[in-house]
Each structure stands twice: as C-alpha cells, then as structure tokens.
Design a protein around this motif. Sequence first.
Motif, PDB file in Angstrom:
ATOM      1  N   PRO A 152      -6.565   6.510  -0.487  1.00  0.00           N
ATOM      2  CA  PRO A 152      -7.659   5.555  -0.266  1.00  0.00           C
ATOM      3  C   PRO A 152      -7.206   4.413   0.639  1.00  0.00           C
ATOM      4  N   MET A 153      -8.168   3.818   1.309  1.00  0.00           N
ATOM      5  CA  MET A 153      -7.884   2.708   2.211  1.00  0.00           C
ATOM      6  C   MET A 153      -8.225   1.397   1.506  1.00  0.00           C
ATOM      7  N   ARG A 154      -7.204   0.794   0.905  1.00  0.00           N
ATOM      8  CA  ARG A 154      -7.413  -0.496   0.228  1.00  0.00           C
ATOM      9  C   ARG A 154      -6.068  -1.194   0.103  1.00  0.00           C
ATOM     10  N   SER A 155      -6.083  -2.387  -0.462  1.00  0.00           N
ATOM     11  CA  SER A 155      -4.826  -3.103  -0.712  1.00  0.00           C
ATOM     12  C   SER A 155      -4.405  -2.870  -2.160  1.00  0.00           C
ATOM     13  N   TRP A 156      -3.128  -3.018  -2.376  1.00  0.00           N
ATOM     14  CA  TRP A 156      -2.583  -2.798  -3.702  1.00  0.00           C
ATOM     15  C   TRP A 156      -1.858  -4.051  -4.179  1.00  0.00           C
ATOM     16  N   LEU A 157      -1.696  -4.092  -5.476  1.00  0.00           N
ATOM     17  CA  LEU A 157      -1.031  -5.228  -6.102  1.00  0.00           C
ATOM     18  C   LEU A 157       0.467  -4.970  -6.145  1.00  0.00           C
ATOM     19  N   ASP A 158       1.208  -5.993  -5.876  1.00  0.00           N
ATOM     20  CA  ASP A 158       2.661  -5.888  -5.912  1.00  0.00           C
ATOM     21  C   ASP A 158       3.099  -5.310  -7.257  1.00  0.00           C
ATOM     22  N   GLY A 159       3.922  -4.225  -7.180  1.00  0.00           N
ATOM     23  CA  GLY A 159       4.389  -3.577  -8.396  1.00  0.00           C
ATOM     24  C   GLY A 159       3.510  -2.428  -8.854  1.00  0.00           C
ATOM     25  N   GLU A 160       2.371  -2.271  -8.213  1.00  0.00           N
ATOM     26  CA  GLU A 160       1.446  -1.200  -8.602  1.00  0.00           C
ATOM     27  C   GLU A 160       1.917   0.134  -8.030  1.00  0.00           C
ATOM     28  N   THR A 162       5.941   2.781  -5.275  1.00  0.00           N
ATOM     29  CA  THR A 162       5.607   1.516  -5.946  1.00  0.00           C
ATOM     30  C   THR A 162       5.429   0.426  -4.897  1.00  0.00           C
ATOM     31  N   ALA A 163       4.280  -0.198  -4.932  1.00  0.00           N
ATOM     32  CA  ALA A 163       3.981  -1.232  -3.936  1.00  0.00           C
ATOM     33  C   ALA A 163       4.918  -2.419  -4.107  1.00  0.00           C
ATOM     34  N   ASN A 164       5.378  -2.908  -2.990  1.00  0.00           N
ATOM     35  CA  ASN A 164       6.252  -4.066  -2.973  1.00  0.00           C
ATOM     36  C   ASN A 164       5.761  -5.005  -1.889  1.00  0.00           C
ATOM     37  N   LYS A 165       5.765  -6.276  -2.199  1.00  0.00           N
ATOM     38  CA  LYS A 165       5.198  -7.219  -1.234  1.00  0.00           C
ATOM     39  C   LYS A 165       5.971  -7.242   0.075  1.00  0.00           C
ATOM     40  N   ALA A 166       7.213  -6.699   0.051  1.00  0.00           N
ATOM     41  CA  ALA A 166       7.957  -6.595   1.307  1.00  0.00           C
ATOM     42  C   ALA A 166       7.308  -5.582   2.238  1.00  0.00           C
ATOM     43  N   GLN A 167       6.501  -4.675   1.685  1.00  0.00           N
ATOM     44  CA  GLN A 167       5.832  -3.664   2.504  1.00  0.00           C
ATOM     45  C   GLN A 167       4.525  -4.173   3.101  1.00  0.00           C
ATOM     46  N   ASN A 168       4.134  -5.361   2.714  1.00  0.00           N
ATOM     47  CA  ASN A 168       2.854  -5.859   3.186  1.00  0.00           C
ATOM     48  C   ASN A 168       2.841  -5.942   4.711  1.00  0.00           C
ATOM     49  N   ASN A 169       1.710  -5.476   5.276  1.00  0.00           N
ATOM     50  CA  ASN A 169       1.501  -5.462   6.731  1.00  0.00           C
ATOM     51  C   ASN A 169       2.440  -4.493   7.460  1.00  0.00           C
ATOM     52  N   SER A 170       3.112  -3.615   6.732  1.00  0.00           N
ATOM     53  CA  SER A 170       3.929  -2.592   7.390  1.00  0.00           C
ATOM     54  C   SER A 170       3.045  -1.398   7.770  1.00  0.00           C
ATOM     55  N   GLY A 207      -1.587  -2.928   2.971  1.00  0.00           N
ATOM     56  CA  GLY A 207      -1.891  -4.265   2.447  1.00  0.00           C
ATOM     57  C   GLY A 207      -1.450  -4.364   1.003  1.00  0.00           C
ATOM     58  N   ILE A 208      -0.388  -5.129   0.779  1.00  0.00           N
ATOM     59  CA  ILE A 208       0.118  -5.334  -0.585  1.00  0.00           C
ATOM     60  C   ILE A 208      -0.312  -6.727  -1.026  1.00  0.00           C
ATOM     61  N   GLY A 209      -1.156  -6.789  -1.985  1.00  0.00           N
ATOM     62  CA  GLY A 209      -1.602  -8.080  -2.504  1.00  0.00           C
ATOM     63  C   GLY A 209      -0.776  -8.495  -3.701  1.00  0.00           C
ATOM     64  N   TYR A 210      -0.681  -9.791  -3.900  1.00  0.00           N
ATOM     65  CA  TYR A 210       0.039 -10.287  -5.074  1.00  0.00           C
ATOM     66  C   TYR A 210      -0.459 -11.691  -5.388  1.00  0.00           C
TER      67      TYR A 210
END
Length: 667
Positions: free
Chosen positions: A152-160, A211-219, A240-243
């Motif tokens: 799916p095309m959406r943002s995820w929460l850090d750690g999700e 596992t989503a990590n905020k370091a991956q945001n915008n990668s 998009g990793i949201g936190y």
Amino acid sequence: MKFERSTCHPCHYHILIFIIFQLLRGNESQAFPGYSINVSSHVTVQRGLCVYIPCSFTVPTTETLTGNAVGIWYKWRNTPVASNNRRFSSNGRFFLIGDVQRGDCSLYIENPLYEDQGSYYFRVEDNIRFNYQKIMPFIEVTGLTDKPDISPMRSWLDGEEVTLSCTSPGTCRGITPKIIWKGNTKDLEGENYVINHTNGTKTHFSNITFTANKAQNNSILSCTVQLEGILTTKQEITIGIGYPPGPPEIHCSIISENSDERSNKDCAMDANNTIHSLEGSRLSLSCSADSIPESSLVWKYFNETKAHKLIFDKLSLANDGLYTCQATNIHGTSNTSVTIKIRYPPRPPKVKCFIIIKHSNNNKECAMDANNTIYIPEGSGLSLSCSADSVPESSMVWKSSNETKTLSTTDKLILHNLSLTNEGLYTCHATNLHGTSNISVAFKITYGPKIANGTISSCWKVQNQLVCNCLFESFPCSDLQWKINGVPVNISNHRNNNVSIFTETSNSVTNSTLTLKVNMEESQHIQCVASNQHGELVQVLLIEIASSMFPAASIYIGCFVILLIVIGALILLVVYKKRQNIQQKESSRQTHVSVTDPIYGNAEMFSNGSTEVGQIPQKDQPPPQEMLSEVNDDDDVQYMSVDFSKLKPKVATEEQETEYAAIKQTN
C-alpha cells in the motif's frame, strides 16, 4: 533506442493501402449477408506484455459450423499468425484462444515484436470458407511503459512492521517476470507469488516485510520487474515513516539592547531545566520537536496557551514559574518543561526583635516604631534577626553605627545586659552578587528614675525662704511630685504666696526647684518623688527648726562664752571631749563642713539598693506608653536631715544668711 522506435511504425504506404481497402470493402455485409465480425479496430500492446482481444463472428443461419471448423488469423498479405489448427504456422506470439465452432475468434498476443505491428483479419474454414475483412483490427506495438504497482502507498509509524507488495504489470500466460527490490531496508529479499486466473492469465507479485525506522523516512524504495530478454520496468516510491514528537528542545536567548537577533546570547539551563535570569532582562523562549508529520508547538503556563515563541520584554517576579512546551501531531504528544527563576538583588531587609527572658526559651517579641527605634529596658537582653528577600540568598552582616566594627557575620545579633552605652544605630547589610541593601535600627534604653551622675539634690535657706533642688534622670520622663509635710504639691510650675515650683527636663535629666516661705519656729518635712513605669525614686529632705533657736541666737552664744570663761579649764576640757565625740560621729557620716558658714551641714547617703551613676543621656522624647517594658526595681528613697540643736553659738553678722542642707539617704 532510435532503431527500435523506427521499427515500431508501419510504412506509410501500408497504412494508406489499409485505408483504401477498408473503404472498398464497406459493403461486404451487404454482399455477403449473414457474415459479420465484432472486434476492436485498433489494439495497442506493449513490448514484453500481452493483450487479450475479444472477438466474435457469425455465419448465415443456413450454415452450421462443425467441430472441425478452423479459424485463422492472418496478418495482411495472407501471412497466418494464429490458428486452432496446427496445419497453419504460428509466430509463437499470437494465439487463437476462442472456440471457433461457437463463433469465438478471440485473439491473445504475448510479448509482441515491433514487426508484429499491422492489420490483421480473421478467416473461417469449415463447410464454408470466408474472410472477415469488414473489420481488420490494427495491432499497434509500443515500448514498455507500464510500471510495477507497489502497495500500500501510505506512511508508517516508526517501529511498525511494514509489508509491501510489488505487482508486475500485465497478466500474461507465458511470461514469468523477475521482481527485484532495492532501497534503504535491511531485508530486500522479497517472496514471489503467482495468482492463476480462470481464463489462464497469471498475476505475479513479490512481498517484502521490514520494521519501519525513522531513519528510513524520505528514502527511496524501488521495485524493478525484468521481463523477457532485456526488457525491464521500475517503480519507485518515497518511504514515509511517521513518528510522534520527541521531547521538545528548548531554545533560550537573551535579547540584546539593539534588538538585533545576531547579537542575542544564548542563556544556559542547568540540569533541572532551570533558567536563571536577572530581573529586568529581555528574554526569548522557543522550542522545537523532531516529528513526522511536523508537530504543532504551543507554550502552556499560568493557565494560558500561547504560540511556540515567547518574548519577555522585561523580566519580573511575575514571570517566575514553570513553562511547558507541548508538541503534537497525529501520532502523539510530547512536552518539555522549563523553570524561569528570576535573580534579583536583596530587597530592603526586615528586622525582628525579641527580648531575651532569662531561664526561658520563650523570648518576648518587641516592637519598633515607624522610625525603626527599639525601646528596651535597661539590663535586658536583646536578639535581633535580619532577613532580606533575594535570589540568590544574601549574606548578612551586622555593623555598629560608625560602620567600622562588625558585630555579627550572620543574620542574628544578640546583646546582653543592655545599658546606656549600647544606645545608637545598628545596621544590617544584605549582599548577594547582584547588589546590596541595608536597614538601620536605633536602640533607646528605658529605665526608672535615678540620681543623675555627678548631681546632688539639696536644700538651703535664703533669709526666710527654704530653697530645695531635686535632680534625677530617667527615660521615659518621670512624673514629679513634691510633698511638704506629707501633703502633695502640684507638679506643674506653681506659684503662690508661700510656694513656688519650677521644673525643666533636658536630655532625660529633670531639674525641679521648690521655693518655700518658712516660719523658723516650725519644722518642715520636704519630699521629692519621681516615678515612671520602670520605678520610683523618693528623695526625702527633713528640715528640723527649733522654735527658740533663731530669736535668741546671740544671747545663747554670749552665755556660752561667759560660762566657758568662768568655769575655766574644767569646762574647756569637757567641751573639748564633746567636740571630739561630735567630730568622730561626723567623720563616720561623711560630713562636709564649711567652717565659715553659720550653719553646719551634716549629710549621710544611704540607699536601699545599688544606684548606677552614668553619663547624662542625650535629650530625647519619651516613647509611646504601650511600647515600654516594665522593669521591677525597688523604689529608691533618699532622706536628708538638718539638726540645728547641735549648733555651736556664734555671733551673727548682718550679712545675708544662707543655710545649706545636705541629702541624707537611708534605707
């Protein structure tokens, strides 16, 4: 690339012939009733993919197709490309998948080449033979443009935990694509899956889980699909990793006087997130928080909510307190608190006064008047406590009135057995690193009436008048009462035919003079009584006057002289012995004698208690009655006697006579 594009278009003359042919065949259905075909006239297919072309045809009702009916798709110029009969060659990319007996001429094209572009027509062969050229679908072959689908095309929460699918374009029957993941994730090995549809087509997709990590945001995450040969297509997405916001970071700066932000200085916070700032300073307070999406920031303090930046033009104690920065986004809320602590120089100190009560832990609080004067009974002990509001806390020092002697280096000053020498100013100094403040208090010693140092109260005779002078000191001023023969005389200045009184007070010393007309044949008993709330002093002047002494003074003297001459040496011896006895008695009584006076003064001083003699204090006003403390002193009574019966006769001169009386102080 140029070569491929040049081969993907038919020659212009082929297109022209196709158009002319279609126009010439416009009346085919009218020429051959019962024969018709329903198919798209233009179909586009991408290189490496496939296309399904639905197609149906009819034959006259008089004809019936058998199970041996053969359908053939021809490329223009009679080149067979697909058939349900193996007799006819196939290029391996076009497939007749319809049931010809049922009138289904559907065509499936897979991984076409650019040379496959052109016009095609359908032919049926059974008990009849017919070319359906009313509609000749034109197959257009284009480059591969479809991209894989990532969902799916959406943002995820850090750690999700995240699962993404990449679906290959097309649902071709005979093509098995290779799906490759690339991106900033630890695990890029996807699992490939195939969905088989009922019509024989297939859907290929690959899943990755991480596992989503905020370091991956915008990668960037890409999915590349490799089809037949070198054909590839790729899809890229931005992860998009949201936190939720982390604890906000506080930014504090001291605003410069010229309001130039470049001149502002950062202010420091201690480990407890406390900002120490000087009263009157200008301060800027802001905060920021790391979060995705960006957080809204507000300050909360004193039941108020304001924007994320606070400006204090002039800090005061009203700004002292706790300030909380709150950051909020769709994933959560976080906050950080900071305490502003205002520093300021010491305010004017305050002094508390306590009278020390011996053998007791409960000292009595004493008061100060509006002039910061403390009235304290003589002999008392005093405890002074000094405090000053300041940040940081001030150090306290007590100094004497001349500021040269330090009496105490703490906030307390304790004095015992206070006397008149302790009167004066005492100053408490409060000091911190921002300034100094002080307060001065004055001591005024209160005491009961007593004989002033270096003074004597006495009486003397001037002609037929007796003059008595009463001297004493006290604070506050005492009430004075003259008594004549036990009868009080008004204390106020008084004058009549027999008595006059004049009283004045200066620097706590009271001087009162009583002038009394006397009859030499009467005895007079004079008292001077002084009293205030601290005690009473009674000075008794006892004047004894013999009734026959003064009229026959010269006769008695002559008789005594004649008798002395006649009696002779014996009488002289007796008189001599008497004189010795009198002198011994007078010497024991500390008598002051003037041999030239007609009257000899005899005085003895007695006291029912110790009498302190000090320096005469400075002139001052008495304190209010309610502010004076009581002192339990025994009443002091002074007595004076003058005995005329023991006088030695002497011839009086015609000069003015003066009689002296000395004070006699007895218990």
